[in-house]
Design an enzyme around this catalytic site. Structure first.
Site, PDB file in Angstrom:
ATOM      1  N   PHE A 142       9.818   2.993   3.443  1.00 15.77           N
ATOM      2  CA  PHE A 142       8.136   2.666   2.551  1.00 15.77           C
ATOM      3  C   PHE A 142       7.317   2.977   3.461  1.00 15.77           C
ATOM      4  CE2 PHE A 142       5.425   0.971  -0.082  1.00 15.77           C
ATOM      5  CZ  PHE A 142       6.030   0.772  -0.937  1.00 15.77           C
ATOM      6  N   ARG A 146      -4.422   2.499   1.234  1.00 16.64           N
ATOM      7  CA  ARG A 146      -4.417   3.833   0.209  1.00 16.64           C
ATOM      8  C   ARG A 146      -5.267   4.215   1.017  1.00 16.64           C
ATOM      9  NH1 ARG A 146      -2.369   3.929  -4.963  1.00 16.64           N
ATOM     10  NH2 ARG A 146      -2.526   1.789  -6.382  1.00 16.64           N
TER      11      ARG A 146
HETATM   12  P1  IMP Z   1      10.561   7.026  -7.714  1.00 18.83           P
HETATM   13  O1  IMP Z   1      10.597   6.614  -9.684  1.00 18.83           O
HETATM   14  O2  IMP Z   1      11.399   5.555  -7.810  1.00 18.83           O
HETATM   15  O3  IMP Z   1      10.658   8.549  -7.797  1.00 18.83           O
HETATM   16  O4  IMP Z   1       9.081   6.444  -7.899  1.00 18.83           O
HETATM   17  C1  IMP Z   1       7.815   7.056  -7.302  1.00 18.83           C
HETATM   18  C2  IMP Z   1       6.838   6.673  -7.238  1.00 18.83           C
HETATM   19  O5  IMP Z   1       7.187   5.386  -6.154  1.00 18.83           O
HETATM   20  C3  IMP Z   1       5.767   7.169  -6.403  1.00 18.83           C
HETATM   21  O6  IMP Z   1       5.017   8.249  -7.413  1.00 18.83           O
HETATM   22  C4  IMP Z   1       4.957   6.163  -5.563  1.00 18.83           C
HETATM   23  O7  IMP Z   1       3.701   5.939  -6.149  1.00 18.83           O
HETATM   24  C5  IMP Z   1       5.809   5.053  -5.245  1.00 18.83           C
HETATM   25  N1  IMP Z   1       6.880   4.671  -4.641  1.00 18.83           N
HETATM   26  C6  IMP Z   1       8.292   4.999  -4.175  1.00 18.83           C
HETATM   27  N2  IMP Z   1       8.229   5.464  -2.334  1.00 18.83           N
HETATM   28  C7  IMP Z   1       6.940   4.758  -1.991  1.00 18.83           C
HETATM   29  C8  IMP Z   1       6.929   4.394  -0.863  1.00 18.83           C
HETATM   30  O8  IMP Z   1       7.699   4.503   0.102  1.00 18.83           O
HETATM   31  N3  IMP Z   1       5.184   3.791  -0.655  1.00 18.83           N
HETATM   32  C9  IMP Z   1       4.576   3.840  -1.571  1.00 18.83           C
HETATM   33  N4  IMP Z   1       4.732   4.298  -3.244  1.00 18.83           N
HETATM   34  C10 IMP Z   1       6.345   4.718  -3.259  1.00 18.83           C
END
Ligand code: IMP
Ligand code: MG
Length: 178
Positions: free
Chosen positions: A150, A163
């Site tokens: 993460f 951020r």
């Molecule tokens: P997905 O739907 O699982 O592909 O998630 C995508 C979204 O989740 C991204 O656009 C981020 O906003 C958030 N996200 C996923 N992994 C991380 C991470 O490691 N750090 C912070 N935000 C994350």
């Protein structure tokens, strides 16, 4: 803030170099066209700000905001909080994301955008957490592939914080479990 970071995964310098390359690639691919850059708020805004200044062709901007995450866990619910302002019919769309993890969010967004009949849609993401993918997403421009950790910084948050870190880092274990 820095004391919460276990390690720096990608430095400011490496981000800058890679974004310059992506900007040049996009400028070449879209030469003679005027693509709409659609950015998914809020995580991708810093990436957008740096990337657009490395793009040398005319572009327009639009923004989309969705909600699907709370803390570190995927809620499975994707909701549009803010829709695009402009019509994308017959436009070349470049979709900008900070990170693609399971791919569920992007899969949903792509489906919505394609219903609006753009000429084409390409995906540009700064980070790709490939090992976590559930839905297959075609990625046209990728900054970095990262391991299953993460990450925060350079626009990305953990519960809306971190951020504003200029680099991409991994949080200490005790912060994530707190
Ligand atoms: P997905 O739907 O699982 O592909 O998630 C995508 C979204 O989740 C991204 O656009 C981020 O906003 C958030 N996200 C996923 N992994 C991380 C991470 O490691 N750090 C912070 N935000 C994350
Ligand atoms: Mg995002």
């Amino acid at each position: 803030m820095n004391e919460d970071i276990a390690k720096v995964l990608i430095t400011e310098e490496d981000i800058r170099k890679r974004i310059k390359e992506l900007g040049e690639e996009i400028s070449r691919d879209y030469y003679g066209k005027k693509p709409v850059i659609v950015t998914v708020l809020r995580g991708a805004i810093i990436f957008l700000c740096d990337l657009m200044r490395e793009i040398s062709i005319p572009v327009t901007l639009d923004f989309l905001s969705i909600s699907s995450y709370s803390g570190q866990t995927h809620t499975g619910i994707v909701r549009i909080l803010k829709d695009l302002d402009e019509n994308i019919e017959n436009k070349h769309v470049i979709l900008i994301e900070d990170i693609i993890d399971t791919g569920l969010t992007l899969n949903y967004i792509l489906r919505i955008l394609k219903e609006r009949k753009p000429t084409d849609v390409r995906v540009c993401t700064l980070l790709d957490k490939k090992v976590r993918r559930i839905v297959d997403i075609p990625i046209d421009y990728r900054g970095f592939e990262i391991p299953d950790e993460f990450v925060v910084g350079y626009g990305m948050d953990y519960n809306q914080h971190y951020r504003n870190l200029p680099f991409i880092g991994v949080l200490k274990e005790d912060i994530l479990t707190k």
